[in-house]
Design an enzyme around this catalytic site. Structure first.
Site, PDB file in Angstrom:
ATOM      1  N   GLY A   1      44.163 -21.273 -87.265  1.00  0.00           N
ATOM      2  CA  GLY A   1      44.758 -20.287 -87.319  1.00  0.00           C
ATOM      3  C   GLY A   1      44.287 -19.260 -87.272  1.00  0.00           C
ATOM      4  O   GLY A   1      42.882 -19.331 -88.457  1.00  0.00           O
TER       5      GLY A   1
ATOM      6  N   ASP B   1      40.514 -32.753 -78.908  1.00  0.00           N
ATOM      7  CA  ASP B   1      40.556 -32.224 -80.251  1.00  0.00           C
ATOM      8  C   ASP B   1      41.841 -32.638 -80.807  1.00  0.00           C
ATOM      9  O   ASP B   1      43.231 -31.842 -79.405  1.00  0.00           O
ATOM     10  CB  ASP B   1      40.577 -30.624 -80.289  1.00  0.00           C
TER      11      ASP B   1
END
Ligand code: G3H
Ligand code: 13P
Ligand code: ZN
Length: 341
Positions: free
Chosen positions: A193, A83
């Site tokens: 987030g 990632d």
């Protein structure tokens, strides 16, 4: 079965109109949670590790944990993906560690923070595509850049900066033509987030319409949605009623992700929801049973809570039930596929 290249899975997902959750891991319990969910739903699996995850867990631990997952789940196709690779070196080192797919995130410079320019992005991504395809490994690139700095998490820009770096469909077309990526991450207003939106997002801030436009122009490119946690209210509540402090926040509604999947999204990145589930379960156990101190007492409920989130996403994105249909192709077999292209 061996680890499967991501391209094979995304091709199957495209042919059959579903999306696949790409779930971040840092440790054994997270890998186990994903595998539990995949077994229960008969799902193909994309496990992904960030640079931070690789340095936290150490490549050798991660590699052996993934080998264990493969050994114990021989009926399931599993892809191991890097990632947000920040440089060709990161991607090449992932390939050395048996990853079957890498993301070269050239939308930012190697510091993982500063937006780059188009030419830089094409150059580093092309370099990774050439090296990865030569050994049959899949490549994801990114055009446009995501937000997500508010909680100090992940790579990203402020919310305002991110709105200035949404994907330009013209650039997306040129980027795919010039790099040959297997999958394309796009910036449509999501961020990494927990703190994505201050209210339930409207089409003004979460631009699924941009995905529709990119898919119209690039119908054969697998689109990737990053920052796709839904930040469920109930997970925020569990944390906050057991001593945590998560400010009220909103994520990407599942139905918007499903709209994306109907328009070419094949990989959906989810990390934060699992972090919230784990933290909520641990806080609850600590609050309700303060006498406990055996890590298994809180890691078991944490693992179950994460598995529940993974299961729900696998069902919602449509990958459930498809594990047995994915062609078993190794990276070696994919080398020919790229030569013939
Ligand atoms: O891209 C962000 C993922 O959630 C991984 O986050 O860099 O903190 O491991 P991380
Ligand atoms: P979330 O923070 O929304 O889970 O996004 C994860 C991600 O995009 C990983 O690359
Ligand atoms: Zn991401």
């Amino acid at each position: 079965m061996p680890l499967i290249p991501m391209r094979v899975m995304l091709d199957h997902a495209a042919e059959n109109g579903y999306g696949i959750a790409a779930l971040n891991v840092n440790n054994m319990e997270q890998i186990q949670a994903i595998m539990m969910a995949a077994q229960e739903t008969d799902s193909p699996v994309i496990v992904q590790a960030s640079r931070g995850a690789r340095s936290y867990s150490n490549d050798a631990y991660l590699r052996h944990l993934m080998l264990a997952a493969v050994e114990l789940n021989a009926n399931l196709p599993i892809c191991m993906h890097q990632d947000h690779g920040n440089s060709p070196e990161t991607c090449l080192s992932a390939i050395e560690q048996n990853f079957t797919s890498v993301m070269m995130d050239g939308s930012l410079t190697a510091d993982g923070k500063t937006p780059s320019d188009f030419d830089y992005n094409v150059k580093v991504t092309r370099e990774v595509v050439d090296a990865a395809h030569a050994v049959g490994v899949s490549v994801e690139g990114e055009i446009g850049a995501l937000g997500g700095i508010e909680d100090g998490h992940g790579a990203g820009l402020s919310e305002e900066e991110a709105q200035e770096h949404l994907t330009d469909p013209d650039e997306a077309e040129a980027f795919v033509a010039q790099t040959g990526v297997d999958a394309l991450a796009v910036a449509i207003g999501t961020s990494h987030g927990a703190y994505k939106f201050s209210r339930k997002p409207s089409g003004e801030v979460l631009k699924i319409s941009l995905i529709e436009e990119i898919h119209r122009r690039l119908p054969n490119t697998h689109i990737v949605m990053h920052g796709s946690s839904s930040v469920p209210q109930e997970l925020q509540d569990i944390i906050n009623t057991h001593g945590g402090r998560i400010r009220q926040t909103y994520g990407v509604p599942i139905e918007e992700i499903q709209r994306g999947i109907a328009n070419g999204v094949r990989k959906v990145n989810v990390d934060t929801d699992n972090r919230l589930a784990i933290t909520g379960a641990i806080r609850k156990l600590f609050a309700e049973s303060p006498e406990k101190f055996d890590p298994r007492d809180y890691l078991k409920p944490a693992r179950i809570a994460m598995a529940e989130v993974c299961k729900a996403r696998m069902i919602a994105f449509g990958q459930a039930g498809h594990a047995g249909e994915i062609p078993v192709k190794t990276c070696k077999e994919m080398v020919d596929f790229y030569i013939k292209k």
